[in-house]
Design a protein around this motif. Structure first.
Motif, mmCIF file in Angstrom:
data_model
loop_
_atom_site.group_PDB
_atom_site.id
_atom_site.type_symbol
_atom_site.label_atom_id
_atom_site.label_comp_id
_atom_site.label_asym_id
_atom_site.label_seq_id
_atom_site.Cartn_x
_atom_site.Cartn_y
_atom_site.Cartn_z
ATOM 1 N N LYS A 149 3.811 35.007 101.152
ATOM 2 C CA LYS A 149 3.412 33.646 101.712
ATOM 3 C C LYS A 149 2.268 32.870 101.046
ATOM 4 N N THR A 150 1.484 33.460 100.523
ATOM 5 C CA THR A 150 0.161 32.502 99.929
ATOM 6 C C THR A 150 0.041 32.985 98.259
ATOM 7 N N ARG A 151 1.046 33.793 97.689
ATOM 8 C CA ARG A 151 0.721 33.985 96.423
ATOM 9 C C ARG A 151 1.936 33.531 95.618
ATOM 10 N N SER A 152 1.649 33.328 94.424
ATOM 11 C CA SER A 152 2.793 32.876 93.367
ATOM 12 C C SER A 152 3.414 34.247 93.014
ATOM 13 N N ARG A 185 1.602 63.160 96.830
ATOM 14 C CA ARG A 185 2.870 62.428 97.363
ATOM 15 C C ARG A 185 4.067 62.955 96.498
ATOM 16 N N THR A 186 5.032 63.190 97.015
ATOM 17 C CA THR A 186 6.295 63.612 96.341
ATOM 18 C C THR A 186 7.166 62.499 95.641
ATOM 19 N N ASP A 187 7.134 61.389 95.929
ATOM 20 C CA ASP A 187 7.724 60.205 95.555
ATOM 21 C C ASP A 187 7.154 59.021 95.537
ATOM 22 N N ASN A 188 7.672 57.980 94.707
ATOM 23 C CA ASN A 188 6.810 56.721 94.514
ATOM 24 C C ASN A 188 7.642 55.743 94.828
ATOM 25 N N PRO A 189 7.962 55.237 96.360
ATOM 26 C CA PRO A 189 8.746 54.216 96.576
ATOM 27 C C PRO A 189 8.403 52.926 96.122
ATOM 28 N N ALA A 190 7.480 52.725 95.650
ATOM 29 C CA ALA A 190 7.158 51.089 95.027
ATOM 30 C C ALA A 190 7.846 51.040 93.797
ATOM 31 N N LEU A 191 8.420 52.249 92.951
ATOM 32 C CA LEU A 191 9.181 51.950 92.028
ATOM 33 C C LEU A 191 10.701 51.102 92.143
ATOM 34 N N LEU A 192 10.743 51.093 93.726
ATOM 35 C CA LEU A 192 12.160 50.346 94.224
ATOM 36 C C LEU A 192 11.807 48.962 94.532
ATOM 37 N N LEU A 193 10.557 48.634 94.398
ATOM 38 C CA LEU A 193 10.046 47.259 94.641
ATOM 39 C C LEU A 193 10.703 46.386 93.752
ATOM 40 N N PRO A 194 11.619 45.289 93.867
ATOM 41 C CA PRO A 194 12.033 44.326 92.914
ATOM 42 C C PRO A 194 11.017 43.492 92.444
ATOM 43 N N PHE A 195 10.929 43.097 91.211
ATOM 44 C CA PHE A 195 9.878 41.814 90.727
ATOM 45 C C PHE A 195 10.376 40.809 91.211
ATOM 46 N N PHE A 196 9.532 39.660 91.447
ATOM 47 C CA PHE A 196 9.871 38.280 91.922
ATOM 48 C C PHE A 196 10.308 37.588 90.442
ATOM 49 N N PRO A 200 -7.485 47.626 99.551
ATOM 50 C CA PRO A 200 -7.995 47.337 101.043
ATOM 51 C C PRO A 200 -7.112 46.311 101.784
ATOM 52 N N TRP A 201 -6.291 45.590 100.884
ATOM 53 C CA TRP A 201 -5.405 44.716 101.680
ATOM 54 C C TRP A 201 -4.220 45.574 102.150
ATOM 55 N N PHE A 202 -3.903 46.531 101.454
ATOM 56 C CA PHE A 202 -2.877 47.389 101.954
ATOM 57 C C PHE A 202 -3.146 48.475 102.860
ATOM 58 N N SER A 203 -4.514 48.982 102.872
ATOM 59 C CA SER A 203 -4.864 49.957 103.935
ATOM 60 C C SER A 203 -4.896 48.987 105.275
ATOM 61 N N GLU A 204 -5.546 47.933 105.125
ATOM 62 C CA GLU A 204 -5.554 47.095 106.394
ATOM 63 C C GLU A 204 -4.115 46.866 106.916
ATOM 64 N N PHE A 205 -3.282 46.491 106.283
ATOM 65 C CA PHE A 205 -1.813 46.375 106.729
ATOM 66 C C PHE A 205 -1.432 47.680 107.295
ATOM 67 N N THR A 213 7.624 46.906 101.401
ATOM 68 C CA THR A 213 8.434 45.726 101.304
ATOM 69 C C THR A 213 7.818 44.766 102.344
ATOM 70 N N ALA A 214 7.344 45.187 103.713
ATOM 71 C CA ALA A 214 6.855 44.377 104.486
ATOM 72 C C ALA A 214 5.602 43.749 104.120
ATOM 73 N N PHE A 215 4.719 44.723 103.480
ATOM 74 C CA PHE A 215 3.461 44.369 102.995
ATOM 75 C C PHE A 215 3.599 43.323 101.916
ATOM 76 N N CYS A 216 4.679 43.319 101.008
ATOM 77 C CA CYS A 216 4.796 42.453 99.842
ATOM 78 C C CYS A 216 5.251 41.038 100.472
ATOM 79 N N GLN A 217 6.073 40.910 101.618
ATOM 80 C CA GLN A 217 6.733 40.030 102.194
ATOM 81 C C GLN A 217 5.318 39.003 102.739
#
Length: 310
Positions: A63-66, A90-101, A33-38, A55-59
């Motif tokens: 701001k409020t998460r560890s 879908r044909t791809d998974n762009p979330a695999l390119l998100l770096p872990f903190f 739901p957070w992602f869909s609202e974004f 990336t924009a969603f994670c950024q």
């Protein structure tokens, strides 16, 4: 939430529940739901979202998460979008390119000044002397807990103390364990512990715990209860003690021994440890490094003095 997004959420949740676990499906149902609202701000959905959107969603959420919470969120995003790929939506998974903190760890603070801990103990002692009536046992128990922590007994060891662990010589901490040791007390702590021991005899507790609860059925105090008592004392002491915790009170024993010049070997022995704790120390200067090389390196004595001075 549009009909398209509702359908995608249903596909993801059912797929995760069937292929991974209901618990993981529950975690993802919170994040979607957070992602869909974004995504609704840009008229996109889970199928059309790209790496920039993720990336924009994670950024925004960062701001409020560890760091740990963000890594969990990224893992859930990867899993959710992979379910859409498996369902051929879908044909791809762009979330695999998100770096872990990167996880930032705060090293334990062994640089606490013993004078600050002694001042807190003295303040609680004065507070006890001014207390009368039914509050007196509560304040006495708080003073004893603070004194035992400052003597080098951990919170986990405090909750395990029994009446038999107290004697005129001190307190036996970690009984029947690898860290069993006799912790000797100073005059103030010994007097407070002796007074508490006498009061403890009047509590009709079901077990032999040294620190039972103050109300029926007088069960053994837990870790959270002890930490709460200590935190209440620190908070009542004022802002000058706000940086103290139950952990820093315990570690002040190590700091006091090291400050007196006795070294870490004696400190870890007094605390029942087998290894020196991980402590962040300032890097030595170039001059000290040169002296260390000259003293300990096999070829140190062969190094010309001019090069060492450089």
């Amino acid at each position: 939430m549009t009909l398209a997004i509702e359908y995608q959420v249903k596909v993801i949740i059912e797929a995760v529940k069937a292929s991974i676990s209901p618990a993981e499906a529950y975690n993802i149902s919170i994040i979607l739901p957070w992602f869909s609202e974004f995504l609704g701000r840009t008229n996109k959905d889970f199928v059309s979202a790209d790496l920039l959107d993720l990336t924009a969603f994670c950024q925004e959420r960062a701001k409020t998460r560890s760091e740990r919470s963000m890594n969990r969120l990224i893992w859930s995003l990867r899993t959710a979008i992979q379910m859409l790929v498996n369902a051929e939506l879908r044909t791809d998974n762009p979330a695999l390119l998100l770096p872990f903190f990167a996880k930032t760890t705060t090293p334990p603070n062994y640089s606490i000044k013993r004078a600050e801990v002694d001042a807190l103990i003295a303040w609680q002692r004065c507070r006890l002397q001014q207390t009368q009536g039914p509050r007196y046992p509560f304040e006495l128990r708080g003073l004893v807990l603070v004194c035992l922590l400052a003597a080098g007994i951990t919170v986990a060891e405090l909750v395990g103390l029994d009446v038999a662990d107290y004697s005129s010589n001190g307190v036996t901490a970690g009984r029947n364990g690898s860290r069993e040791r006799l912790v000797r007390l100073d005059d103030l702590a010994s007097a407070a512990a002796s007074e508490w021991f006498e009061y403890r005899a009047s509590i009709p507790a079901a077990d032999e715990s040294l620190f039972p609860a103050s109300l029926p059925p007088w069960t053994r105090l837990g870790v959270k209860a002890v930490s709460h008592v200590v935190a209440r004392i620190i908070e009542a002491g004022g802002p000058c003690y706000s940086h103290l915790t139950a952990g820093t009170l315990y570690r002040s024993m190590y700091a006091a021994i090291v400050e007196d010049g006795h070294g870490w070997n004696l400190a870890i022995g007094a605390g029942g440890r087998k290894t020196v704790p991980s402590v962040v120390r300032p890097a030595p200067s170039i001059e000290k490094l040169a002296v260390m090389v000259e003293r300990f390196h096999p070829l140190g004595s062969c190094i010309p003095q001019a090069r060492v001075d450089d």
